[in-house]
Design a protein around this motif. Structure first.
Motif, PDB file in Angstrom:
ATOM      1  N   VAL A 105      -8.335  -1.188   1.236  1.00 48.02           N
ATOM      2  CA  VAL A 105      -7.751  -2.058   2.261  1.00 48.02           C
ATOM      3  C   VAL A 105      -8.742  -2.381   3.369  1.00 48.02           C
ATOM      4  O   VAL A 105      -9.718  -1.659   3.564  1.00 48.02           O
ATOM      5  CB  VAL A 105      -6.502  -1.390   2.900  1.00 48.02           C
ATOM      6  CG1 VAL A 105      -5.470  -1.014   1.842  1.00 48.02           C
ATOM      7  CG2 VAL A 105      -6.872  -0.160   3.733  1.00 48.02           C
TER       8      VAL A 105
ATOM      9  N   LEU B 171      -2.107  -1.419   7.518  1.00 47.96           N
ATOM     10  CA  LEU B 171      -3.039  -0.863   6.524  1.00 47.96           C
ATOM     11  C   LEU B 171      -3.877   0.234   7.157  1.00 47.96           C
ATOM     12  O   LEU B 171      -4.117   1.286   6.568  1.00 47.96           O
ATOM     13  CB  LEU B 171      -3.936  -1.974   5.968  1.00 47.96           C
ATOM     14  CG  LEU B 171      -3.223  -3.145   5.283  1.00 47.96           C
ATOM     15  CD1 LEU B 171      -4.229  -4.208   4.853  1.00 47.96           C
ATOM     16  CD2 LEU B 171      -2.422  -2.657   4.071  1.00 47.96           C
TER      17      LEU B 171
ATOM     18  N   VAL C 206      -3.279   4.093   5.513  1.00 47.77           N
ATOM     19  CA  VAL C 206      -4.264   4.481   4.489  1.00 47.77           C
ATOM     20  C   VAL C 206      -5.405   5.233   5.168  1.00 47.77           C
ATOM     21  O   VAL C 206      -6.139   4.669   5.980  1.00 47.77           O
ATOM     22  CB  VAL C 206      -4.807   3.249   3.732  1.00 47.77           C
ATOM     23  CG1 VAL C 206      -5.873   3.690   2.717  1.00 47.77           C
ATOM     24  CG2 VAL C 206      -3.674   2.501   3.045  1.00 47.77           C
TER      25      VAL C 206
ATOM     26  N   PRO D 265      -5.144   2.714  -2.683  1.00 52.64           N
ATOM     27  CA  PRO D 265      -5.337   1.452  -1.960  1.00 52.64           C
ATOM     28  C   PRO D 265      -6.791   1.268  -1.509  1.00 52.64           C
ATOM     29  O   PRO D 265      -7.443   2.206  -1.059  1.00 52.64           O
ATOM     30  CB  PRO D 265      -4.419   1.589  -0.733  1.00 52.64           C
ATOM     31  CG  PRO D 265      -3.590   2.816  -0.971  1.00 52.64           C
ATOM     32  CD  PRO D 265      -4.370   3.684  -1.896  1.00 52.64           C
TER      33      PRO D 265
ATOM     34  N   SER E 202       2.044   1.676  -3.522  1.00 50.55           N
ATOM     35  CA  SER E 202       0.885   2.097  -4.325  1.00 50.55           C
ATOM     36  C   SER E 202       0.634   3.599  -4.192  1.00 50.55           C
ATOM     37  O   SER E 202       0.417   4.288  -5.191  1.00 50.55           O
ATOM     38  CB  SER E 202      -0.367   1.328  -3.880  1.00 50.55           C
ATOM     39  OG  SER E 202      -0.189  -0.056  -4.076  1.00 50.55           O
TER      40      SER E 202
ATOM     41  N   GLN F 278       0.834  -1.212   0.000  1.00 44.36           N
ATOM     42  CA  GLN F 278       0.000   0.000   0.000  1.00 44.36           C
ATOM     43  C   GLN F 278       0.866   1.258   0.000  1.00 44.36           C
ATOM     44  O   GLN F 278       0.478   2.284  -0.565  1.00 44.36           O
ATOM     45  CB  GLN F 278      -0.994  -0.015   1.174  1.00 44.36           C
ATOM     46  CG  GLN F 278      -0.454   0.432   2.526  1.00 44.36           C
ATOM     47  CD  GLN F 278       0.345  -0.640   3.247  1.00 44.36           C
ATOM     48  OE1 GLN F 278       0.698  -1.674   2.683  1.00 44.36           O
ATOM     49  NE2 GLN F 278       0.625  -0.401   4.521  1.00 44.36           N
TER      50      GLN F 278
END
Length: 484
Positions: free
Chosen positions: A402, A408, A412, A400, A393, A390
């Motif tokens: 997630v 995560l 994010v 992402p 990314s 992530q």
């Protein structure tokens, strides 16, 4: 100068099977070299590429008592400097002649890595590097704190040396029967009790490290909390609760020199946060052509770059795959793992050849191309200690999607359409319908509100998940521990 020794079973660029190697390879480079002398030690595997092995320098060799064996075991020391960091390699042909770093025989791996742990401590006085801290990574290096407090406890060389145990994935612990451990360690009976190495009548390497280390870290703040509870704790939650005052999470970073879409020679078209719209579109159409998918910049391309295992939430994907792969979507997978998932994705490529591309392999170049091309990265993990996918990314403008677990959740920020914030999309419960709703919401923003989607991409690309901030936290922890 404060001396720090990293001990690990793998390290970029020499050997890599997972994120552990990225951390051990990158983090030492970001630690302040004016204050810390950071060195790394790992096994001298024969499967390290020759372009590196041929440059290693022989330092010394000796024979070491190993467990209850009558004959001493050979310990060779090789040395190499890479990117300004000094690396040492433990040479023993019997243990480290291999085509890959880990075998399918756990008992054999336990024997090899107990040997490695003891050899690390035997080598340091020979080369004259006295570590203030030995930073041990995962179960393969977890007997170092145990030996330091037992076999090496009276060795004046290690007077004042502290240990840190970092958990990269608590699921893997190095568990085997006590007799095997006694033979390989020559440790006394009283160390194989429930408050030390004993674990459901067996012995547990990682548990030993967690008991004897001066401090414990893991690779995200949320994971450090999660593992204190039974669902994530892998039967060590009680110990981790007991040691919670000495446990913290520091999120991993990624190497921004390696992962930089503005200078990445592995992708089709370089881009940055100022021109990502044209850059990503160019990368997408080229990758579509390479993979044999219809070239259409308006298709929503979802990526999975992952080990194909249950941990990664692929049972949720399996349940929803027909509904994910609608006529507006392309679904691209890169990874290997459980044959059931490998075959699942191959089947869907056969079923929807214009929508699904299953690349059952690991290719670093193809992964870079997919990071640059995809619109979204799907990571519905059951648990995820940190996750690097992530972070990469976000760097490449791939949004992402997630599940809110471990790293995560920490990295994010879910999109909020009401206050114009967020860098991705997330869902809380381990539930396939909830995942599908989140994917569909992401598609809705992508197709119906592209301006907002582009803002999400830009915010993600402008986040800093390089090692810089994490390295500062490690520096602070090292200094605090040394001065304690």
């Amino acid at each position: 100068m404060k001396n720090i020794l990293f001990a690990a079973s793998e390290c970029v660029p020499f050997i890599k099977t997972g994120g552990l190697a990225d951390v051990v390879g990158a983090l030492p480079q970001y630690i302040d070299k004016n204050e810390f002398d950071v060195r790394v030690i790992m096994p001298y595997y024969t499967c390290i590429p020759d372009k590196y092995r041929n440059q290693f320098r022989y330092v010394h060799h000796f024979y070491m008592d190993y467990g209850m064996r009558v004959v001493g075991s050979h310990v060779g020391i090789m040395e190499y400097e890479y990117n300004g960091i000094k690396f040492y390699f433990v040479d023993n042909d019997y243990y480290f002649r291999c085509s890959q770093p880990y075998s399918s025989d756990l008992k054999w791996d336990i024997e090899r890595f107990i040997f490695f742990s003891k050899a690390v401590l035997a080598i340091m006085p020979v080369i004259g590097f006295r570590p203030d801290i030995i930073h041990c990574h995962d179960w393969q290096a977890s007997m170092i704190p145990v030996f330091l407090r037992s076999s090496f406890a009276t060795n004046p060389f290690y007077s004042g040396t502290k240990t840190i145990m970092t958990i990269h994935n608590l699921k893997f612990q190095g568990v085997w029967n006590i007799d095997t451990f006694k033979y390989n360690t020559a440790l006394p009976d009283y160390m194989f009790t429930p408050d030390k190495l004993e674990f459901f009548k067996d012995a547990n390497m990682l548990k030993g490290g967690l008991v004897y280390a001066d401090y414990i870290t893991t690779v995200s703040e949320t994971y450090a909390e999660e593992i204190k509870y039974p669902f994530y704790g892998e039967h060590l939650d009680g110990l981790l609760r007991a040691r919670s005052a000495s446990l913290r999470g520091i999120v991993n970073g990624i190497d921004y020199n390696v992962f930089n879409p503005a200078e990445d020679k592995q992708i089709y078209s370089e881009f940055s946060s100022s021109n990502f719209k044209t850059g990503k579109a160019a990368n997408k159409s080229k990758l579509q052509a390479e993979l044999g998918l219809p070239v259409d910049k308006d298709k929503f391309m979802i990526a999975i770059i992952s080990r194909l295992t249950d941990q990664k939430g692929l049972d949720l994907v399996k349940y929803a795959l027909d509904r994910i792969c609608d006529e507006f979507t392309q679904f691209v997978v890169i990874g290997t793992g459980d044959p059931n998932y490998e075959n699942l994705f191959k089947h869907y490529q056969w079923k929807y050849p214009d929508r699904v591309s299953a690349n059952i392999m690991y290719s670093d170049t193809l992964a870079h191309k997919l990071y640059a091309a995809a619109d979204a990265m799907l990571m519905p993990s059951l648990f995820e200690p940190c996750g690097l996918t992530q972070l990469i990314s976000l760097r490449y403008g791939t949004v992402p999607i997630v599940r809110e677990t471990g790293g995560l959740k920490d990295t994010v920020e879910p999109y909020n359409e009401y206050n114009d914030s967020g860098t991705g999309f997330s869902f809380a419960n381990y539930n396939a319908d909830e995942m599908l709703n989140t994917i569909n919401y992401a598609k809705h923003v992508y197709f119906d509100n592209r301006k907002e989607w582009n803002k999400i991409v830009k915010r993600g690309m402008e986040k800093d998940f390089s090692w810089n901030s994490s390295a500062k936290q490690y520096e602070g922890m090292y200094s605090w521990l040394i001065d304690r």
